[in-house]
Design a protein around this motif. Structure first.
Motif, PDB file in Angstrom:
ATOM      1  N   THR A 118       1.106   7.985   4.367  1.00  0.00           N
ATOM      2  CA  THR A 118       0.528   9.078   5.146  1.00  0.00           C
ATOM      3  C   THR A 118       1.619  10.099   5.416  1.00  0.00           C
ATOM      4  OG1 THR A 118      -0.985   7.503   6.187  1.00  0.00           O
ATOM      5  CG2 THR A 118      -0.759   9.660   7.241  1.00  0.00           C
ATOM      6  N   TYR A 119       1.323  11.352   5.108  1.00  0.00           N
ATOM      7  CA  TYR A 119       2.310  12.413   5.269  1.00  0.00           C
ATOM      8  C   TYR A 119       2.492  12.744   6.743  1.00  0.00           C
ATOM      9  CZ  TYR A 119       4.823  16.766   4.503  1.00  0.00           C
ATOM     10  OH  TYR A 119       5.767  17.759   4.503  1.00  0.00           O
ATOM     11  N   ASN A 120       3.747  12.730   7.183  1.00  0.00           N
ATOM     12  CA  ASN A 120       4.099  13.081   8.553  1.00  0.00           C
ATOM     13  C   ASN A 120       4.606  14.519   8.533  1.00  0.00           C
ATOM     14  OD1 ASN A 120       5.685  13.557  10.920  1.00  0.00           O
ATOM     15  ND2 ASN A 120       5.755  11.342  11.264  1.00  0.00           N
ATOM     16  N   LYS A 121       3.833  15.427   9.101  1.00  0.00           N
ATOM     17  CA  LYS A 121       4.177  16.851   9.041  1.00  0.00           C
ATOM     18  C   LYS A 121       5.463  17.179   9.785  1.00  0.00           C
ATOM     19  CE  LYS A 121      -0.485  18.341   8.196  1.00  0.00           C
ATOM     20  NZ  LYS A 121      -1.755  18.189   8.783  1.00  0.00           N
ATOM     21  N   SER A 122       5.754  16.481  10.871  1.00  0.00           N
ATOM     22  CA  SER A 122       6.969  16.807  11.625  1.00  0.00           C
ATOM     23  C   SER A 122       8.233  16.377  10.878  1.00  0.00           C
ATOM     24  CB  SER A 122       6.929  16.204  13.031  1.00  0.00           C
ATOM     25  OG  SER A 122       6.872  14.805  12.963  1.00  0.00           O
ATOM     26  N   SER A 123       8.216  15.220  10.233  1.00  0.00           N
ATOM     27  CA  SER A 123       9.400  14.772   9.484  1.00  0.00           C
ATOM     28  C   SER A 123       9.383  15.256   8.037  1.00  0.00           C
ATOM     29  CB  SER A 123       9.501  13.246   9.508  1.00  0.00           C
ATOM     30  OG  SER A 123       8.478  12.670   8.715  1.00  0.00           O
ATOM     31  N   LYS A 124       8.223  15.769   7.600  1.00  0.00           N
ATOM     32  CA  LYS A 124       8.033  16.234   6.222  1.00  0.00           C
ATOM     33  C   LYS A 124       8.293  15.130   5.201  1.00  0.00           C
ATOM     34  CE  LYS A 124       8.886  21.000   7.375  1.00  0.00           C
ATOM     35  NZ  LYS A 124       9.653  22.197   7.182  1.00  0.00           N
ATOM     36  N   ASN A 125       7.885  13.923   5.556  1.00  0.00           N
ATOM     37  CA  ASN A 125       8.020  12.766   4.675  1.00  0.00           C
ATOM     38  C   ASN A 125       6.779  11.896   4.788  1.00  0.00           C
ATOM     39  OD1 ASN A 125      10.771  12.666   3.407  1.00  0.00           O
ATOM     40  ND2 ASN A 125      11.330  13.036   5.543  1.00  0.00           N
ATOM     41  N   PHE A 126       6.611  11.032   3.806  1.00  0.00           N
ATOM     42  CA  PHE A 126       5.522  10.063   3.855  1.00  0.00           C
ATOM     43  C   PHE A 126       5.984   8.813   4.585  1.00  0.00           C
ATOM     44  CE2 PHE A 126       3.721  12.737   0.644  1.00  0.00           C
ATOM     45  CZ  PHE A 126       2.355  12.597   0.837  1.00  0.00           C
ATOM     46  N   GLU A 127       5.105   8.266   5.395  1.00  0.00           N
ATOM     47  CA  GLU A 127       5.336   6.980   6.043  1.00  0.00           C
ATOM     48  C   GLU A 127       4.474   5.967   5.302  1.00  0.00           C
ATOM     49  OE1 GLU A 127       4.352   7.721  10.132  1.00  0.00           O
ATOM     50  OE2 GLU A 127       6.116   8.995  10.413  1.00  0.00           O
ATOM     51  N   TRP A 128       5.126   4.941   4.764  1.00  0.00           N
ATOM     52  CA  TRP A 128       4.450   3.988   3.883  1.00  0.00           C
ATOM     53  C   TRP A 128       4.158   2.674   4.589  1.00  0.00           C
ATOM     54  CZ3 TRP A 128       2.521   5.444  -0.655  1.00  0.00           C
ATOM     55  CH2 TRP A 128       2.980   6.636  -1.195  1.00  0.00           C
ATOM     56  N   ASP A 129       2.914   2.198   4.447  1.00  0.00           N
ATOM     57  CA  ASP A 129       2.543   0.870   4.928  1.00  0.00           C
ATOM     58  C   ASP A 129       3.197  -0.174   4.029  1.00  0.00           C
ATOM     59  OD1 ASP A 129       0.913   2.202   6.719  1.00  0.00           O
ATOM     60  OD2 ASP A 129      -0.965   1.665   5.715  1.00  0.00           O
ATOM     61  N   ASP A 130       3.187  -1.424   4.482  1.00  0.00           N
ATOM     62  CA  ASP A 130       3.702  -2.520   3.667  1.00  0.00           C
ATOM     63  C   ASP A 130       2.825  -2.718   2.429  1.00  0.00           C
ATOM     64  OD1 ASP A 130       5.744  -3.024   5.471  1.00  0.00           O
ATOM     65  OD2 ASP A 130       4.596  -4.549   6.557  1.00  0.00           O
ATOM     66  N   VAL A 131       3.373  -3.386   1.441  1.00  0.00           N
ATOM     67  CA  VAL A 131       2.633  -3.718   0.224  1.00  0.00           C
ATOM     68  C   VAL A 131       1.569  -4.761   0.561  1.00  0.00           C
ATOM     69  CG1 VAL A 131       2.799  -4.692  -2.103  1.00  0.00           C
ATOM     70  CG2 VAL A 131       4.655  -3.272  -1.218  1.00  0.00           C
ATOM     71  N   THR A 132       0.338  -4.515   0.102  1.00  0.00           N
ATOM     72  CA  THR A 132      -0.751  -5.478   0.290  1.00  0.00           C
ATOM     73  C   THR A 132      -1.429  -5.737  -1.051  1.00  0.00           C
ATOM     74  OG1 THR A 132      -2.345  -3.740   0.817  1.00  0.00           O
ATOM     75  CG2 THR A 132      -1.211  -4.780   2.679  1.00  0.00           C
ATOM     76  N   CYS A 133      -2.052  -6.883  -1.162  1.00  0.00           N
ATOM     77  CA  CYS A 133      -2.779  -7.256  -2.373  1.00  0.00           C
ATOM     78  C   CYS A 133      -4.220  -6.760  -2.268  1.00  0.00           C
ATOM     79  CB  CYS A 133      -2.763  -8.774  -2.526  1.00  0.00           C
ATOM     80  SG  CYS A 133      -3.621  -9.355  -4.001  1.00  0.00           S
ATOM     81  N   ILE A 134      -4.727  -6.184  -3.346  1.00  0.00           N
ATOM     82  CA  ILE A 134      -6.148  -5.824  -3.410  1.00  0.00           C
ATOM     83  C   ILE A 134      -6.863  -7.074  -3.926  1.00  0.00           C
ATOM     84  CG2 ILE A 134      -7.873  -4.224  -4.302  1.00  0.00           C
ATOM     85  CD1 ILE A 134      -5.572  -2.229  -4.791  1.00  0.00           C
ATOM     86  N   GLU A 135      -7.180  -7.966  -3.003  1.00  0.00           N
ATOM     87  CA  GLU A 135      -7.700  -9.298  -3.338  1.00  0.00           C
ATOM     88  C   GLU A 135      -8.953  -9.263  -4.203  1.00  0.00           C
ATOM     89  OE1 GLU A 135      -6.335 -12.214  -2.717  1.00  0.00           O
ATOM     90  OE2 GLU A 135      -4.740 -11.596  -1.353  1.00  0.00           O
ATOM     91  N   SER A 136      -9.834  -8.307  -3.957  1.00  0.00           N
ATOM     92  CA  SER A 136     -11.108  -8.304  -4.683  1.00  0.00           C
ATOM     93  C   SER A 136     -10.980  -7.760  -6.103  1.00  0.00           C
ATOM     94  CB  SER A 136     -12.158  -7.504  -3.911  1.00  0.00           C
ATOM     95  OG  SER A 136     -11.800  -6.145  -3.861  1.00  0.00           O
ATOM     96  N   ALA A 137      -9.841  -7.164  -6.449  1.00  0.00           N
ATOM     97  CA  ALA A 137      -9.667  -6.578  -7.785  1.00  0.00           C
ATOM     98  C   ALA A 137      -9.214  -7.643  -8.775  1.00  0.00           C
ATOM     99  CB  ALA A 137      -8.673  -5.420  -7.729  1.00  0.00           C
ATOM    100  N   ARG A 138     -10.071  -8.633  -8.970  1.00  0.00           N
ATOM    101  CA  ARG A 138      -9.749  -9.701  -9.917  1.00  0.00           C
ATOM    102  C   ARG A 138     -11.001 -10.482 -10.275  1.00  0.00           C
ATOM    103  NH1 ARG A 138      -5.129 -12.530  -7.984  1.00  0.00           N
ATOM    104  NH2 ARG A 138      -5.411 -13.777  -9.813  1.00  0.00           N
ATOM    105  N   LEU A 139     -10.950 -11.109 -11.423  1.00  0.00           N
ATOM    106  CA  LEU A 139     -11.986 -12.043 -11.853  1.00  0.00           C
ATOM    107  C   LEU A 139     -11.371 -13.436 -11.872  1.00  0.00           C
ATOM    108  CD1 LEU A 139     -13.560 -10.151 -14.917  1.00  0.00           C
ATOM    109  CD2 LEU A 139     -14.368 -10.180 -12.545  1.00  0.00           C
ATOM    110  N   LYS A 140     -12.192 -14.442 -11.667  1.00  0.00           N
ATOM    111  CA  LYS A 140     -11.711 -15.826 -11.665  1.00  0.00           C
ATOM    112  C   LYS A 140     -11.049 -16.155 -13.009  1.00  0.00           C
ATOM    113  CE  LYS A 140     -13.551 -20.496 -10.738  1.00  0.00           C
ATOM    114  NZ  LYS A 140     -12.519 -21.227 -11.253  1.00  0.00           N
ATOM    115  N   ASP A 141      -9.889 -16.792 -12.952  1.00  0.00           N
ATOM    116  CA  ASP A 141      -9.124 -17.223 -14.127  1.00  0.00           C
ATOM    117  C   ASP A 141      -8.662 -16.064 -15.009  1.00  0.00           C
ATOM    118  OD1 ASP A 141      -9.434 -19.920 -13.366  1.00  0.00           O
ATOM    119  OD2 ASP A 141     -11.363 -20.030 -14.395  1.00  0.00           O
ATOM    120  N   HIS A 142      -8.502 -14.885 -14.423  1.00  0.00           N
ATOM    121  CA  HIS A 142      -8.024 -13.699 -15.143  1.00  0.00           C
ATOM    122  C   HIS A 142      -6.871 -13.065 -14.367  1.00  0.00           C
ATOM    123  CE1 HIS A 142     -11.900 -14.151 -17.084  1.00  0.00           C
ATOM    124  NE2 HIS A 142     -11.569 -13.209 -17.956  1.00  0.00           N
TER     125      HIS A 142
END
Length: 164
Positions: A59-83
């Motif tokens: 998310t872009y922070n206008k006052s610091s003029k930088n992006f603030e990044w959340d931690d890395v998360t897994c997109i759990e639903s973006a998968r098929l079983k055994d793939h």
């Protein structure tokens, strides 16, 4: 003399001892200050070592003029079983306000070379969607059987797609 500011350089996906990241994609959500960075998590250096799709939201922070990044998360639903999930390709649908994340799902341990040599497609074309800027994702929809029966292998990414 005028001063200039430049944004901070932030590595979004760092290699760890037992895994790394590959095939990144970046999506700006229109009319917001949000960027989504998506990448494959890999358990080794080869395509057959791909595992899951991972996400970082910035998310872009206008006052610091930088992006603030959340931690890395897994997109759990973006998968098929055994793939394994690979080649993220996000597209934003402006009319529906929905993110479509296309990806391929390949049978675990099946190499691309084996698919090409055997002429047997074990790659599945799938997508998940989000209507809340990537917080929650739908169950996967598979498109392969309706459109890509005669292909030995294919990929939709890396990168990002466009809405026409």
């Amino acid at each position: 003399m005028a001063s200039s500011t430049s944004p901070n350089m932030t590595p979004l996906f760092k290699k760890e001892d037992n895994f790394g990241y590959r095939i990144p994609a970046l999506l700006h959500i229109p009319d917001t200050d949000v960027l989504l960075a998506i990448s494959e998590k890999r358990l080794g250096p080869h395509d057959e070592n791909a595992d899951t799709l991972m996400l970082r939201k910035g998310t872009y922070n206008k006052s610091s003029k930088n992006f603030e990044w959340d931690d890395v998360t897994c997109i759990e639903s973006a998968r098929l079983k055994d793939h394994r999930s690979m080649n993220p390709c996000p597209v934003y649908d402006k009319e529906k306000g929905k993110i479509f994340l296309f990806f391929i799902a390949v049978k675990e341990k099946e190499t691309e070379q084996h698919q090409i040599q055997s002429g047997r497609n074990v790659t599945r074309l799938c997508f998940v969607t989000s209507v809340d800027k990537g917080k929650k994702w739908s169950s996967p929809t598979e498109l392969t059987d309706n459109h890509f029966n005669d292909w030995a292998t294919f990929a939709v990414g890396p990168g990002h797609g466009i809405q026409l």
